[in-house]
Design a protein around this motif. Structure first.
Motif, short mmCIF file in Angstrom:
data_model
loop_
_atom_site.label_atom_id
_atom_site.label_comp_id
_atom_site.label_asym_id
_atom_site.label_seq_id
_atom_site.Cartn_x
_atom_site.Cartn_y
_atom_site.Cartn_z
N ALA A 118 0.83 -1.20 0.00
CA ALA A 118 0.00 0.00 0.00
C ALA A 118 0.87 1.26 0.00
CB ALA A 118 -0.93 -0.01 1.21
N ALA A 119 1.90 1.27 0.82
CA ALA A 119 2.78 2.45 0.90
C ALA A 119 3.52 2.66 -0.41
CB ALA A 119 3.76 2.30 2.06
N GLN A 120 4.00 1.58 -1.02
CA GLN A 120 4.72 1.70 -2.30
C GLN A 120 3.77 2.15 -3.41
OE1 GLN A 120 6.25 -2.31 -2.22
NE2 GLN A 120 8.36 -1.58 -1.95
N ASP A 121 2.56 1.60 -3.44
CA ASP A 121 1.59 2.02 -4.45
C ASP A 121 1.34 3.52 -4.35
OD1 ASP A 121 1.31 -0.59 -5.37
OD2 ASP A 121 -0.70 -0.88 -4.53
N GLU A 122 1.18 4.03 -3.14
CA GLU A 122 0.93 5.47 -2.95
C GLU A 122 2.15 6.29 -3.38
OE1 GLU A 122 -0.93 7.26 0.28
OE2 GLU A 122 -2.71 6.01 0.01
N GLU A 123 3.34 5.83 -3.04
CA GLU A 123 4.56 6.54 -3.39
C GLU A 123 4.74 6.61 -4.91
OE1 GLU A 123 9.36 6.32 -2.34
OE2 GLU A 123 8.00 4.81 -1.50
N ILE A 124 4.45 5.50 -5.57
CA ILE A 124 4.56 5.44 -7.03
C ILE A 124 3.51 6.34 -7.68
CG2 ILE A 124 4.36 3.92 -9.04
CD1 ILE A 124 5.42 1.65 -7.06
N ALA A 125 2.28 6.28 -7.17
CA ALA A 125 1.22 7.13 -7.70
C ALA A 125 1.56 8.61 -7.54
CB ALA A 125 -0.10 6.81 -7.01
N MET A 126 2.16 8.97 -6.40
CA MET A 126 2.54 10.37 -6.17
C MET A 126 3.59 10.83 -7.20
SD MET A 126 1.99 13.14 -4.57
CE MET A 126 1.01 12.65 -3.17
N CYS A 127 4.53 9.96 -7.55
CA CYS A 127 5.52 10.31 -8.57
C CYS A 127 4.84 10.54 -9.91
CB CYS A 127 6.57 9.21 -8.70
SG CYS A 127 7.73 9.19 -7.33
N GLY A 128 3.91 9.69 -10.25
CA GLY A 128 3.16 9.87 -11.50
C GLY A 128 2.34 11.15 -11.48
N LEU A 129 1.70 11.42 -10.36
CA LEU A 129 0.88 12.62 -10.23
C LEU A 129 1.74 13.89 -10.39
CD1 LEU A 129 -1.76 14.08 -9.55
CD2 LEU A 129 -1.19 13.78 -7.13
N LYS A 130 2.88 13.92 -9.73
CA LYS A 130 3.77 15.09 -9.83
C LYS A 130 4.20 15.32 -11.27
CE LYS A 130 5.58 14.99 -5.13
NZ LYS A 130 6.73 14.73 -4.28
N ALA A 131 4.55 14.25 -11.97
CA ALA A 131 4.97 14.39 -13.37
C ALA A 131 3.81 14.90 -14.24
CB ALA A 131 5.49 13.06 -13.90
N LEU A 132 2.61 14.40 -13.98
CA LEU A 132 1.45 14.83 -14.74
C LEU A 132 1.17 16.32 -14.52
CD1 LEU A 132 -0.88 13.98 -16.58
CD2 LEU A 132 -2.17 13.38 -14.53
N LEU A 133 1.28 16.77 -13.29
CA LEU A 133 1.00 18.17 -12.98
C LEU A 133 2.08 19.11 -13.47
CD1 LEU A 133 -0.51 17.78 -9.40
CD2 LEU A 133 -1.72 18.09 -11.58
N GLU A 134 3.31 18.62 -13.61
CA GLU A 134 4.41 19.44 -14.10
C GLU A 134 4.44 19.56 -15.62
OE1 GLU A 134 7.84 17.60 -12.38
OE2 GLU A 134 7.40 18.37 -10.37
N SER A 135 3.66 18.72 -16.30
CA SER A 135 3.70 18.74 -17.77
C SER A 135 2.79 19.81 -18.35
CB SER A 135 3.32 17.37 -18.32
OG SER A 135 2.03 17.01 -17.90
#
Length: 135
Positions: A118-135
């Motif tokens: 669960a913690a890794q899934d959230e951490e990975i999702a956060m990385c994806g979210l940050k990249a999406l918002l920065e694009s």
């Protein structure tokens, strides 16, 4: 407002890179503001069952405008009929790893990751979210 194709690709790439760094294989899903699947990536070796779970996490985060972890906490305070009724609905999940996507304060989608802890899934999702918002 919408998610661009290049932004979606960057989100998947960032989440993929984080999962590789953690040594896990996951499924990554992004939905648009209508809950429609906008992007998806299944890493080699990721659990097949996690395919739909990743999509469900993204859908739930978008539908309720909160992370799936926060949604789980919110439901803990609800009476059993509300909690159980919501969790019987298709696509609704309280499994951590789903995050809403907001742009300029408006909800425009969700991202979900499934296949690791669960913690890794959230951490990975956060990385994806940050990249999406920065694009």
């Amino acid at each position: 407002m919408s998610q661009s194709a290049s932004g979606l690709q960057k989100a998947l790439a960032a989440a993929f890179a984080k999962a590789e760094a953690l040594g896990v294989a996951v499924n990554i899903a992004v939905v648009d503001g209508g809950g429609n699947l906008a992007a998806f990536l299944r890493m080699p070796g990721a659990f097949l069952a996690s395919t739909d779970i990743a999509i469900d996490k993204a859908w739930t985060a978008n539908s309720f405008g909160m992370s799936t972890a926060a949604f789980s906490q919110m439901l803990e305070g609800e009476v059993a009929p509300v909690r159980e009724g919501l969790l019987r609905r298709p696509r609704v999940t309280v499994i951590p790893g789903g995050l809403p996507v907001r742009q300029d304060g408006q909800l425009i989608g969700g991202i979900g990751v499934s296949g690791a802890s669960a913690a890794q899934d959230e951490e990975i999702a956060m990385c994806g979210l940050k990249a999406l918002l920065e694009s």
